[in-house]
Write an enzyme that holds these catalytic residues in place. Structure first.
Site, PDB file in Angstrom:
ATOM      1  N   ALA A 138       0.760  -1.174  -0.120  1.00  0.00           N
ATOM      2  CA  ALA A 138       0.099   0.053   0.129  1.00  0.00           C
ATOM      3  C   ALA A 138       0.781   1.282   0.099  1.00  0.00           C
ATOM      4  O   ALA A 138       1.316   1.904   1.023  1.00  0.00           O
ATOM      5  CB  ALA A 138      -0.841  -0.137   1.217  1.00  0.00           C
ATOM      6  N   PRO A 180      -4.678   8.949  -2.184  1.00  0.00           N
ATOM      7  CA  PRO A 180      -5.669   9.681  -3.194  1.00  0.00           C
ATOM      8  C   PRO A 180      -4.942  10.846  -3.582  1.00  0.00           C
ATOM      9  O   PRO A 180      -5.179  11.525  -4.873  1.00  0.00           O
ATOM     10  CB  PRO A 180      -6.750  10.142  -2.288  1.00  0.00           C
ATOM     11  CG  PRO A 180      -6.811   9.076  -1.454  1.00  0.00           C
ATOM     12  CD  PRO A 180      -5.454   8.481  -1.148  1.00  0.00           C
ATOM     13  N   GLU A 189      11.066  -4.319  -9.718  1.00  0.00           N
ATOM     14  CA  GLU A 189       9.711  -3.923  -9.902  1.00  0.00           C
ATOM     15  C   GLU A 189       9.443  -3.561 -11.291  1.00  0.00           C
ATOM     16  O   GLU A 189       8.653  -4.084 -12.185  1.00  0.00           O
ATOM     17  CB  GLU A 189       9.235  -2.970  -8.746  1.00  0.00           C
ATOM     18  CG  GLU A 189       7.643  -2.641  -9.104  1.00  0.00           C
ATOM     19  CD  GLU A 189       6.912  -1.811  -8.202  1.00  0.00           C
ATOM     20  OE1 GLU A 189       6.020  -1.162  -8.634  1.00  0.00           O
ATOM     21  OE2 GLU A 189       7.842  -1.390  -7.331  1.00  0.00           O
ATOM     22  N   ARG A 240      -7.323 -12.878 -43.363  1.00  0.00           N
ATOM     23  CA  ARG A 240      -8.146 -11.911 -43.695  1.00  0.00           C
ATOM     24  C   ARG A 240      -8.103 -11.259 -45.330  1.00  0.00           C
ATOM     25  O   ARG A 240      -6.905 -11.044 -45.449  1.00  0.00           O
ATOM     26  CB  ARG A 240      -8.207 -10.787 -42.735  1.00  0.00           C
ATOM     27  CG  ARG A 240      -9.400  -9.660 -42.946  1.00  0.00           C
ATOM     28  CD  ARG A 240      -9.280  -8.470 -41.953  1.00  0.00           C
ATOM     29  NE  ARG A 240     -10.157  -7.425 -42.370  1.00  0.00           N
ATOM     30  CZ  ARG A 240     -10.016  -6.107 -41.855  1.00  0.00           C
ATOM     31  NH1 ARG A 240      -9.036  -6.013 -40.979  1.00  0.00           N
ATOM     32  NH2 ARG A 240     -10.911  -5.091 -42.270  1.00  0.00           N
ATOM     33  N   GLN A 275      -5.319  -2.068 -35.347  1.00  0.00           N
ATOM     34  CA  GLN A 275      -6.092  -1.497 -36.586  1.00  0.00           C
ATOM     35  C   GLN A 275      -6.215  -2.534 -37.537  1.00  0.00           C
ATOM     36  O   GLN A 275      -7.158  -2.258 -38.263  1.00  0.00           O
ATOM     37  CB  GLN A 275      -4.961  -0.328 -36.880  1.00  0.00           C
ATOM     38  CG  GLN A 275      -5.630   0.613 -37.989  1.00  0.00           C
ATOM     39  CD  GLN A 275      -6.773   1.548 -37.624  1.00  0.00           C
ATOM     40  OE1 GLN A 275      -6.898   1.455 -36.413  1.00  0.00           O
ATOM     41  NE2 GLN A 275      -7.548   1.965 -38.363  1.00  0.00           N
ATOM     42  N   GLY A 301     -12.772  -3.675 -37.310  1.00  0.00           N
ATOM     43  CA  GLY A 301     -14.018  -3.680 -36.007  1.00  0.00           C
ATOM     44  C   GLY A 301     -13.787  -4.744 -35.092  1.00  0.00           C
ATOM     45  O   GLY A 301     -14.166  -4.601 -34.058  1.00  0.00           O
ATOM     46  N   THR A 320       5.227   6.367 -12.994  1.00  0.00           N
ATOM     47  CA  THR A 320       4.589   7.066 -14.179  1.00  0.00           C
ATOM     48  C   THR A 320       5.910   6.964 -15.231  1.00  0.00           C
ATOM     49  O   THR A 320       7.160   7.430 -14.731  1.00  0.00           O
ATOM     50  CB  THR A 320       3.929   8.271 -14.313  1.00  0.00           C
ATOM     51  OG1 THR A 320       4.924   9.302 -13.886  1.00  0.00           O
ATOM     52  CG2 THR A 320       3.002   8.188 -13.256  1.00  0.00           C
TER      53      THR A 320
END
Length: 385
Positions: A130, A134, A250, A276, A344, A348, A373
């Protein structure tokens, strides 16, 4: 699958290849069939931890005397890679075994190691760390959670969020201030056994963009009392140093997961574009498809070789924080780019979660955020210029 013909990771040996095969079969047999169910319910089944413990997947790099597998970081990499290949990112073993277990093994007292590690190795205990609050993400020196010493106890107060394994964890390594006036030197790691205390509450199992099977949660500590023996180690104020020492490992785990995602995306897309058809030929016959996938394959190969080099350095105790930061930001950035490019080509169908590429697209985005980050990674690298 490797992107380079005949390439074999330099840290991989025969023993690890046997482990790789066994772990791949375990995940494919026990976890992959449940992936959709786990995504829908927002967490893996609790008995998944016990099954993983029985299979030797938990705490593989922890010493045998503490119930672990007696391996090293290479064993954790094999396990993390096969989990990513199996398509079950929600199982939070990298935090449990790759992070929390190593904090305990590296900094814990003999009593703490014997108390917690065997239960983590068997799956009896699920662990979480932990850190994030916030109002505090990558700035670990700014945590507000406190652990005040009162007699032979610490009284823990605070709130944490985005905690991996948050709903199921029974052992939480809490980053807290034992001296709020001492900055980084006032930070300690306090182990909270959630079944043994009052005042601990789990908040929401957070509704995320991706990795839906991962129980990422809010945790609340309201006058939670734990024995002073639950301070990780024997001395207060060492928490920030302990966190910094373990971060290269990590971040390399995250880079390894990114490499597998890139390789898997290229493999899936190459197979799909051969099948495809459009305008009377396969999609792979178009030059644009060939050029784009050539770029993706090359970048995935570069990522693999760089990450493998970092892994060798880590195994030899020579991976510095800057190089780990480079690996983390670059591989995760490329993971998101390559998965997006590959999606892509599915048209779809790529946007449908029943196709693995769609799930991979969702799951990839957090990689640039957790573990520090990518902007923070660049700051760390820039300091060495």
């Amino acid at each position: 699958m490797t992107m380079i013909a005949g390439y074999k990771s330099p840290w991989l040996n025969e023993e690890l290849e046997i482990l790789q095969d066994a772990v791949a079969k375990f995940y494919t047999r026990e976890f992959t069939p449940l992936a959709d169910k786990w995504n829908e319910q927002g967490h893996v089944d609790r008995d998944a931890w016990n099954k993983a413990g029985e299979a030797g997947i938990l705490c593989a790099s922890i010493k045998e005397e503490y119930g672990g597998g007696g391996g090293n970081f290479a064993h954790e990499m094999v396990i993390a890679q096969e989990q990513a290949r199996a398509g079950v990112p929600g199982f939070g073993n990298s935090v449990h075994s790759g992070i929390v277990a190593h904090y305990i093994q590296s900094y814990g007292t003999e009593e703490q190691k014997k108390k917690w590690l065997p239960k983590m190795a068997s799956g009896e205990m699920v662990a979480a760390i932990a850190m994030t609050e916030p109002g505090t993400g990558s700035d670990l020196q700014g945590v507000k959670t406190t652990a005040k010493k009162v007699g032979n106890q610490y009284v823990v107060n605070g709130q944490k969020t985005f905690i991996t394994n948050g709903q199921q964890a029974t052992l939480v390594c809490v980053v807290a201030k034992t001296d709020p006036n001492a900055g980084a030197k006032g930070t300690s790691l306090i182990m909270v056994e959630t079944d043994e205390v009052e005042g601990f509450r789990r908040g929401r199992n957070l509704n995320k963009v991706g990795q839906h099977a991962q129980d990422t949660s809010e945790l609340f500590f309201d006058d939670v009392k734990v024995p002073t023996s639950n301070l990780l180690g024997t001395e207060e104020g060492k928490g920030f140093f302990q966190l910094m020492q373990q971060l290269p490992q990590e971040r390399l785990i995250i880079a390894v997961q990114a490499c597998v995602a890139m390789e898997k995306a290229v493999e899936l897309t190459a197979a799909y574009t051969k099948e495809r058809k459009a305008f009377g030929q396969s999609i792979l016959d178009f030059q644009n498809t060939q050029f784009k996938l050539a770029e993706c394959k090359t970048e995935a190969a570069i990522a693999r070789v760089f990450t493998d080099d970092c892994a060798v350095k880590l195994l030899n105790g020579k991976l510095d924080a800057t190089t780990a930061a480079m690996a983390k930001w670059w591989t995760t950035e490329k993971q998101c780019q390559i998965v997006d490019t590959c999606l892509q080509f599915f048209g779809g169908y790529g946007y449908m979660l029943e196709y693995p590429i769609g799930q991979m697209y969702q799951d990839a985005r957090i990689q640039k955020i957790y573990g520090g980050t990518n902007e923070i990674m660049k700051m760390l690298i820039a300091r060495t210029l």
